[in-house]
Write a protein that holds these residues in place. Structure first.
Motif, short mmCIF file in Angstrom:
data_model
loop_
_atom_site.label_atom_id
_atom_site.label_comp_id
_atom_site.label_asym_id
_atom_site.label_seq_id
_atom_site.Cartn_x
_atom_site.Cartn_y
_atom_site.Cartn_z
N GLU A 1 0.50 -0.96 -0.25
CA GLU A 1 0.28 -0.10 0.28
C GLU A 1 0.70 1.09 -0.46
OE1 GLU A 1 -3.00 0.09 -0.24
OE2 GLU A 1 -3.59 -2.20 -0.79
N TYR A 2 2.13 1.36 0.82
CA TYR A 2 2.92 2.74 0.75
C TYR A 2 3.71 2.80 -0.98
CZ TYR A 2 4.11 2.33 5.49
OH TYR A 2 3.85 2.55 6.78
N GLN A 3 3.49 1.56 -1.72
CA GLN A 3 4.09 1.73 -2.95
C GLN A 3 3.30 2.07 -4.20
OE1 GLN A 3 6.12 -2.55 -2.81
NE2 GLN A 3 7.34 -1.30 -3.80
N LYS A 4 1.70 1.80 -3.66
CA LYS A 4 0.92 2.32 -4.59
C LYS A 4 0.53 3.51 -4.11
CE LYS A 4 -1.53 -2.37 -4.02
NZ LYS A 4 -2.74 -3.04 -3.87
N SER A 5 1.40 4.30 -3.09
CA SER A 5 0.49 5.71 -2.78
C SER A 5 1.39 6.80 -3.21
CB SER A 5 0.42 5.11 -1.60
OG SER A 5 -0.86 4.86 -1.17
N ILE A 6 1.15 7.98 -3.07
CA ILE A 6 1.92 8.98 -4.15
C ILE A 6 2.55 9.43 -3.10
CG2 ILE A 6 0.41 9.59 -5.97
CD1 ILE A 6 -0.73 11.36 -4.18
N ALA A 7 2.44 9.27 -1.54
CA ALA A 7 2.42 9.15 -0.30
C ALA A 7 1.92 9.70 0.55
CB ALA A 7 2.64 12.17 -0.15
N LEU A 8 3.15 9.45 2.01
CA LEU A 8 2.49 9.50 3.69
C LEU A 8 2.19 10.41 4.29
CD1 LEU A 8 2.57 6.62 6.15
CD2 LEU A 8 4.85 8.59 6.94
N VAL A 9 1.14 10.55 4.64
CA VAL A 9 0.47 11.54 5.68
C VAL A 9 0.78 10.84 6.94
CG1 VAL A 9 -0.86 12.39 3.49
CG2 VAL A 9 -1.85 11.63 5.22
N LYS B 1 15.57 13.79 3.48
CA LYS B 1 15.12 14.54 1.93
C LYS B 1 13.07 15.14 2.13
CE LYS B 1 19.78 16.04 2.68
NZ LYS B 1 19.80 17.08 3.80
N ASN B 2 12.83 13.84 1.48
CA ASN B 2 12.03 13.69 0.79
C ASN B 2 10.51 14.09 1.56
OD1 ASN B 2 10.41 13.72 -1.24
ND2 ASN B 2 10.28 11.01 -1.79
N VAL B 3 10.60 14.74 2.73
CA VAL B 3 9.30 15.55 3.41
C VAL B 3 9.76 16.44 3.89
CG1 VAL B 3 10.95 15.53 5.26
CG2 VAL B 3 8.93 14.77 5.99
N LYS C 1 7.39 9.56 -0.55
CA LYS C 1 6.83 11.18 0.00
C LYS C 1 6.29 11.58 1.29
CE LYS C 1 5.54 12.66 -4.34
NZ LYS C 1 4.37 12.88 -5.29
N ILE C 2 6.97 12.01 1.76
CA ILE C 2 6.45 12.28 3.34
C ILE C 2 5.69 13.73 3.71
CG2 ILE C 2 6.68 11.79 6.07
CD1 ILE C 2 8.98 9.37 4.93
N ILE C 3 4.48 13.47 4.07
CA ILE C 3 4.48 14.85 4.84
C ILE C 3 3.84 14.95 6.41
CG2 ILE C 3 2.64 16.69 4.67
CD1 ILE C 3 1.95 15.90 1.77
N ALA C 4 4.40 15.48 7.58
CA ALA C 4 4.31 14.96 8.87
C ALA C 4 4.21 16.56 9.91
CB ALA C 4 5.39 13.96 9.22
#
Length: 350
Positions: free
Chosen positions: A258-266, A304-306, A287-290
């Motif tokens: 499911e992580y791999q299917k997603s454009i980002a983790l929120v 870096k990708n956060v 990509k992570i938005i936290a």
């Protein structure tokens, strides 16, 4: 050497992950024999020569308190289990004269976010009184393990002079299927607790929808319909039924997919000790938005990708989600890792 391990309350979520990681790594330490007290529904993945599981039903507060105060030590004596060390994997210290190591992963007594009795009486009481049970049976030689530096600093403020060390959880990804390409999905593995803060994502998506910029974006959550009436109501109120996918409980391999299917983790939660999905997503270079909180910056230090948003700023979350939708992901496994691991934990038993 024989070691008794208290883990009766580790049944779901991050707590269960801790137990599974402990079991996997304990099985590799053949110089120890582990007697692990677990919940009666816990099913070990394998049988191990050096691990004996003892299943108990200790789910109520009262039964847990009695067990920690009296039952644990009594069980050892009645069954003539002469152990050299005791490990508590569930935050609270145990009433025993045997040297013990406490694995502390409950952030509520240490966070700066305070609960109101009138809005969340359960969390209010938990936050005010749980530290009493954490420290109740601490001895001079009790050792404490936490997962992050921010927890270590807060612990030292409360208990200066006590032994404490930081050991981060392991990130052991299964074989990653590189053929999976991300869809227009956001993923958030979290329980329905209020401070997990699903609300801000739904509000941000509602804002995007009103602006005509939501398109086919899906918000994937590890909840089941009916599990959280407040979440279900928010989905209904914001007219987002076609944009929310209830994944329910997933196996670890399913979660990675499911992580791999997603454009980002929120990750809008604002109270965590560690936040394991942050490290898992970073290991996949997602990509992570936290939430802009100490725990998230601690876990993702150097990554870096956060991007970070104030946990309750809907406009900020809206902007960052929109940006994630419109930028491509590298889609490769990163070299994100930690120096500490479970081997450091087992050295504390020597």
């Amino acid at each position: 050497m024989k070691v008794a391990v208290n883990a009766t309350s580790l049944r779901v979520g991050g707590a269960l992950t801790i137990l599974n990681q402990f079991v996997f790594n304990a099985a590799l330490n053949k110089k120890y024999i582990f007697y692990i007290f677990v919940d009666h529904d816990f099913v070990p993945e394998n049988r191990y020569d050096n691990i004996i599981f003892i299943a108990l039903k200790k789910r109520t507060w009262l039964s847990r308190i009695v067990w920690d105060f009296y039952g644990f030590d009594k069980y050892l004596k009645i069954n003539n289990l002469k152990v050299s060390k005791v490990v508590s994997l569930q935050n609270t210290s145990i009433n025993t004269e045997i040297d013990q190591v406490v694995y502390l992963h409950q952030p509520l007594p240490f966070t700066s976010h305070r609960f109101s009795f009138f809005t969340d009486s359960k969390m209010f009481c938990y936050q005010r009184f749980y530290s009493f049970f954490i420290f109740l049976f601490y001895r001079e030689n009790t050792k404490t393990v936490v997962q992050t530096n921010w927890m270590k600093d807060k612990f030292i403020e409360m208990k200066p002079g006590k032994f404490i060390t930081v050991i981060k959880p392991s990130i052991n990804l299964p074989n990653v299927d590189k053929t999976i390409r991300p869809c227009n999905h956001l993923i958030y593995p979290a329980s329905p607790l209020n401070y997990k803060n699903h609300r801000v994502i739904l509000q941000a998506m509602s804002k995007l929808k009103k602006e005509g910029n939501l398109y086919d974006l899906q918000f994937n959550v590890t909840l089941s319909p009916g599990e959280s009436s407040s979440f279900d109501n928010l989905v209904e109120e914001n007219n987002l039924k076609n944009h929310v996918i209830y994944l329910g409980k997933l196996s670890y391999d399913q979660m990675i997919q499911e992580y791999q299917k997603s454009i980002a983790l929120v990750f809008p939660s604002y109270i965590e000790t560690f936040g394991l999905p942050l490290a898992e997503a970073a290991s996949l270079n997602m990509k992570i938005i936290a939430s802009d909180e100490n725990f998230a910056r601690d876990v993702l230090k150097g990554y870096k990708n956060v991007t970070f948003a104030k946990y309750n700023d809907v406009t900020q979350w809206c902007h960052l989600i929109s940006k994630a939708m419109n930028t491509t992901s590298e889609g490769k496994t990163s070299d994100f890792s930690y120096k500490s691991n479970w081997n450091d934990f087992f050295q504390l038993l020597e």
